[in-house]
Motif scaffolding. Structure first.
Motif, PDB file in Angstrom:
ATOM      1  N   ALA A   1      14.665 -33.920 -12.980  1.00 16.65           N
ATOM      2  CA  ALA A   1      15.545 -32.815 -13.320  1.00 16.65           C
ATOM      3  C   ALA A   1      14.567 -31.806 -13.853  1.00 16.65           C
ATOM      4  N   PHE A   2      13.915 -32.124 -14.763  1.00 15.12           N
ATOM      5  CA  PHE A   2      12.840 -30.766 -15.270  1.00 15.12           C
ATOM      6  C   PHE A   2      12.094 -30.313 -14.143  1.00 15.12           C
ATOM      7  N   PHE A   3      11.744 -31.004 -13.189  1.00 20.05           N
ATOM      8  CA  PHE A   3      10.873 -30.355 -11.938  1.00 20.05           C
ATOM      9  C   PHE A   3      11.730 -29.566 -11.457  1.00 20.05           C
ATOM     10  N   ILE A   4      13.067 -29.768 -11.114  1.00 18.00           N
ATOM     11  CA  ILE A   4      14.018 -29.072 -10.291  1.00 18.00           C
ATOM     12  C   ILE A   4      14.357 -27.699 -11.223  1.00 18.00           C
ATOM     13  N   VAL A   5      14.686 -28.154 -12.362  1.00 19.83           N
ATOM     14  CA  VAL A   5      15.071 -26.961 -13.013  1.00 19.83           C
ATOM     15  C   VAL A   5      13.858 -25.938 -13.163  1.00 19.83           C
TER      16      VAL A   5
ATOM     17  N   SER B   1       5.173 -26.898 -11.518  1.00 23.48           N
ATOM     18  CA  SER B   1       6.104 -27.589 -12.059  1.00 23.48           C
ATOM     19  C   SER B   1       6.005 -28.994 -12.160  1.00 23.48           C
ATOM     20  N   ALA B   2       5.409 -29.400 -11.057  1.00 20.70           N
ATOM     21  CA  ALA B   2       4.889 -31.100 -10.911  1.00 20.70           C
ATOM     22  C   ALA B   2       4.042 -31.228 -12.075  1.00 20.70           C
ATOM     23  N   LEU B   3       3.183 -30.528 -12.502  1.00 22.41           N
ATOM     24  CA  LEU B   3       2.080 -30.654 -13.618  1.00 22.41           C
ATOM     25  C   LEU B   3       2.888 -30.990 -14.796  1.00 22.41           C
ATOM     26  N   LEU B   4       3.899 -29.817 -15.145  1.00 21.71           N
ATOM     27  CA  LEU B   4       4.609 -29.808 -16.415  1.00 21.71           C
ATOM     28  C   LEU B   4       5.428 -31.123 -16.309  1.00 21.71           C
TER      29      LEU B   4
ATOM     30  N   THR C   1       7.665 -41.876 -12.294  1.00 20.24           N
ATOM     31  CA  THR C   1       7.521 -40.423 -12.255  1.00 20.24           C
ATOM     32  C   THR C   1       6.852 -39.685 -11.344  1.00 20.24           C
ATOM     33  N   GLY C   2       5.850 -40.102 -10.920  1.00 17.30           N
ATOM     34  CA  GLY C   2       4.959 -39.391  -9.857  1.00 17.30           C
ATOM     35  C   GLY C   2       5.843 -39.423  -8.376  1.00 17.30           C
ATOM     36  N   LEU C   3       6.214 -40.658  -8.036  1.00 15.68           N
ATOM     37  CA  LEU C   3       6.783 -41.068  -6.923  1.00 15.68           C
ATOM     38  C   LEU C   3       8.129 -39.969  -6.405  1.00 15.68           C
ATOM     39  N   PRO C   4       8.894 -40.203  -7.561  1.00 17.80           N
ATOM     40  CA  PRO C   4      10.184 -39.431  -7.641  1.00 17.80           C
ATOM     41  C   PRO C   4       9.822 -37.833  -7.326  1.00 17.80           C
ATOM     42  N   LEU C   5       8.766 -37.463  -8.043  1.00 16.56           N
ATOM     43  CA  LEU C   5       8.292 -35.987  -7.722  1.00 16.56           C
ATOM     44  C   LEU C   5       8.004 -35.621  -6.194  1.00 16.56           C
ATOM     45  N   ILE C   6       7.240 -36.851  -5.626  1.00 15.07           N
ATOM     46  CA  ILE C   6       7.026 -36.464  -4.413  1.00 15.07           C
ATOM     47  C   ILE C   6       8.119 -36.371  -3.288  1.00 15.07           C
ATOM     48  N   ILE C   7       8.998 -37.283  -3.684  1.00 11.82           N
ATOM     49  CA  ILE C   7      10.349 -37.162  -2.990  1.00 11.82           C
ATOM     50  C   ILE C   7      11.197 -36.037  -3.217  1.00 11.82           C
ATOM     51  N   ALA C   8      11.023 -35.303  -4.212  1.00 13.55           N
ATOM     52  CA  ALA C   8      11.706 -34.013  -4.719  1.00 13.55           C
ATOM     53  C   ALA C   8      11.105 -33.028  -4.056  1.00 13.55           C
ATOM     54  N   ALA C   9       9.649 -32.959  -3.984  1.00 16.54           N
ATOM     55  CA  ALA C   9       9.176 -31.892  -3.600  1.00 16.54           C
ATOM     56  C   ALA C   9       9.338 -31.087  -2.468  1.00 16.54           C
ATOM     57  N   PRO C  10       9.425 -31.704  -1.422  1.00 24.32           N
ATOM     58  CA  PRO C  10      10.097 -30.976  -0.104  1.00 24.32           C
ATOM     59  C   PRO C  10      11.391 -30.400  -0.117  1.00 24.32           C
ATOM     60  N   VAL C  11      12.065 -30.985  -0.790  1.00 28.31           N
ATOM     61  CA  VAL C  11      13.616 -30.317  -1.029  1.00 28.31           C
ATOM     62  C   VAL C  11      13.379 -29.048  -1.788  1.00 28.31           C
ATOM     63  N   MET C  12      12.695 -28.764  -2.685  1.00 26.80           N
ATOM     64  CA  MET C  12      12.118 -27.650  -3.581  1.00 26.80           C
ATOM     65  C   MET C  12      11.502 -26.708  -2.648  1.00 26.80           C
ATOM     66  N   ALA C  13      10.547 -27.349  -1.480  1.00 25.90           N
ATOM     67  CA  ALA C  13       9.873 -26.518  -0.792  1.00 25.90           C
ATOM     68  C   ALA C  13      10.858 -25.745   0.192  1.00 25.90           C
TER      69      ALA C  13
ATOM     70  N   GLY D   1       3.792 -26.610   6.047  1.00 27.17           N
ATOM     71  CA  GLY D   1       3.115 -26.896   4.929  1.00 27.17           C
ATOM     72  C   GLY D   1       3.877 -28.306   4.116  1.00 27.17           C
ATOM     73  N   PHE D   2       4.797 -28.683   4.656  1.00 24.52           N
ATOM     74  CA  PHE D   2       5.565 -29.735   4.013  1.00 24.52           C
ATOM     75  C   PHE D   2       4.490 -31.123   4.198  1.00 24.52           C
ATOM     76  N   GLY D   3       4.000 -31.514   5.502  1.00 20.78           N
ATOM     77  CA  GLY D   3       3.595 -32.706   5.427  1.00 20.78           C
ATOM     78  C   GLY D   3       2.096 -32.723   4.537  1.00 20.78           C
ATOM     79  N   THR D   4       1.361 -31.673   4.418  1.00 20.61           N
ATOM     80  CA  THR D   4       0.314 -31.410   3.688  1.00 20.61           C
ATOM     81  C   THR D   4       0.657 -31.583   2.198  1.00 20.61           C
ATOM     82  N   LEU D   5       1.699 -30.911   1.803  1.00 16.42           N
ATOM     83  CA  LEU D   5       2.254 -30.803   0.474  1.00 16.42           C
ATOM     84  C   LEU D   5       2.519 -32.385  -0.027  1.00 16.42           C
ATOM     85  N   MET D   6       3.074 -33.038   0.790  1.00 12.86           N
ATOM     86  CA  MET D   6       3.415 -34.489   0.182  1.00 12.86           C
ATOM     87  C   MET D   6       2.018 -35.351   0.516  1.00 12.86           C
TER      88      MET D   6
END
Lengths: 221, 240
Positions: A27-31, A58-61, A105-117, A126-131
């Motif tokens: 949630a923090f990542f998305i916000v 955002s992922a770092l934070l 924590t890390g794994l859910p972020l990886i799943i949420a990242a493309p949605v944010m992208a 960039g999506f593939g490389t991002l993941m």
């Protein structure tokens, strides 16, 4: 190895029962990511330009947000003391706990990242490389973060302290993580950046468990 | 031959000298009761014995070998019970114990846990989450942990806190059983536990002032302190 599985299973069971931690991190990542379009304006080109950096920061934070609790509760209720007294090597137990932290924590972020992208209008190239970059980068974040989490045990205002300790150490992951995505967006091979991230991961995998275990022994003394 | 010994132990906590020049020895089947006023260092001594802390001076030996040389072997032979119960509120009593059984590499985990729970009369609580336990039940769960697996040494720091009279009697019976099998029990308590012929180790006489200890051990620190004192003496004289 049994000890590694034992602590991993217990930490996952704890995370499952408590639940809130992983949800909060995502949630923090998305916000945080969502704040950027409000800040820089809805111009699609600008958002696409900054997307990879925004997602990584955002992922770092978000990863850092959950660090304080990795060892804190075990420290407070006396579990950590008993873990250091168990016949299994503490380094292995640390690795088990870090692994659980990454899975929750890390794994859910990886799943949420493309949605944010998508939201930030990042180009599909960039999506593939991002993941892939996040798949290599986030375990390193958990490993490096564990050192900070162990060092703040017993300190007051640990949450602030851990960010001061850990964030500077996250900079290489940020540089090469965002760089890999940038390269892919420009149509260049991102192999070099990904290989350096792999090196960072291996280095932290080799060093972090020992540093963390040492910090824990100091804390429970 | 004495099995578990400590010689000339000195314990430093922060800047404070807790005790100095303390020695102890225990044979198979012995029970050692630690006695002393608050802050005499009963908990500190138990932590030294467990290897959680290193003594500032002196050595602790198991069958002649310094425990610092093979910490893994020492941890495998001991069970330590501290002030805290280390019980996770969201896990069941059984799951709480399971971790410790797994870390000890016990093969038949369920049977061992059953046995330990029965010994402390908490078998019916096996599926209860930690947060619903009373403080006495939590303490009994923590005590059940020390029955898991093989061990030769129990280090119990105030094991009776929160226990009712029946549980205390049960604990005394289990300690007697453990000693009969050749185990060594070292404990501190403020309640009378019905334990046969314990060796009493009174910590109060070992509380010595910091300065005295430093001078005796002729540490560099002490010399520094002394020379400082002398300098100060001289300046005062000069002032006069």
């Amino acid at each position: 190895m049994n000890a590694f599985v034992a602590i991993l299973r217990r930490d996952l069971r704890l995370a499952l029962r408590q639940g809130a931690d992983s949800v909060m991190v995502v949630a923090f990542f998305i916000v945080t990511t969502t704040l950027f379009p409000f800040g820089v304006g809805p111009e699609a080109n600008i958002l696409a330009r900054i997307a990879s950096g925004v997602i990584w920061v955002s992922a770092l934070l978000a990863a850092m947000l959950s660090l304080e609790r990795v060892f804190q509760t075990d420290y407070e209720d006396g579990t950590l003391e008993l873990l250091t007294l168990s016949p299994a090597p503490l380094e292995l137990l640390v690795l088990g706990k870090v692994c659980a932290h990454w899975l929750t924590t890390g794994l859910p972020l990886i799943i949420a990242a493309p949605v944010m992208a998508v939201m930030l209008n990042m180009d599909q190239d960039g999506f593939g490389t991002l993941m892939i970059a996040m798949l290599i980068g986030t375990p390193a974040l958990s490993l490096i973060g564990a050192i900070g989490a162990a060092l703040i045990l017993g300190a007051r205002r640990g949450g602030v302290l851990v960010s001061l300790l850990v964030l500077p150490l996250y900079i290489p992951v940020l540089i090469f993580g965002a760089g890999a995505v940038e390269a892919a967006l420009l149509g260049i091979s991102a192999q070099a950046q990904l290989q350096i991230m792999g090196a960072i991961l291996l280095l932290s995998l080799a060093a972090a468990p020992f540093a963390t275990a040492h910090a824990i022994r100091q804390a429970v003394e | 031959m004495t099995v578990f010994t400590g010689s000339d132990l000195t314990c430093l906590r922060g800047e404070r000298l807790v005790f100095g020049d303390l020695s102890f020895s225990a044979n198979t089947g012995d029970a050692v009761m630690l006695r002393g006023r608050n802050g005499a260092g009963k908990s500190s001594l138990l932590r030294l014995m467990a290897g959680l802390m290193a003594p500032r001076h002196g050595t602790i030996r198991w069958q002649g070998d310094d425990i610092a040389n093979d910490k893994i072997a020492h941890r495998a032979r001991l069970h330590y019970l501290g002030h805290q119960d280390a019980i996770k509120p969201v896990l069941t009593v059984r799951d709480n114990l399971r971790l410790w059984a797994e870390l000890r590499g016990i093969s038949d985990i369920d049977a061992e846990i059953d046995q330990a729970l029965r010994a402390f009369d908490i078998h019916h609580l096996g599926k209860t989450a930690g947060r619903y336990l009373s403080s006495g039940q939590k303490r009994r769960t923590a005590l059940a942990r020390i029955l898991l697996g093989q061990s030769d040494l129990w280090l119990l720091d105030e094991p009776t806190v929160g226990l009712d009279r029946e549980s205390c009697a049960e604990l005394a019976r289990l300690i007697a059983e453990f000693r009969a099998k050749g185990g060594i029990v070292i404990y501190s308590t403020h309640v009378d536990l019905d334990i046969a012929a314990p060796i009493i180790l009174d910590l109060d006489p070992f509380a010595i002032p910091m300065m005295e200890w430093l001078i005796e051990h002729d540490d560099e620190d002490a010399n520094q302190h002394l020379s400082l004192d002398m300098d100060q003496g001289r300046t005062t004289e000069a002032a006069i």
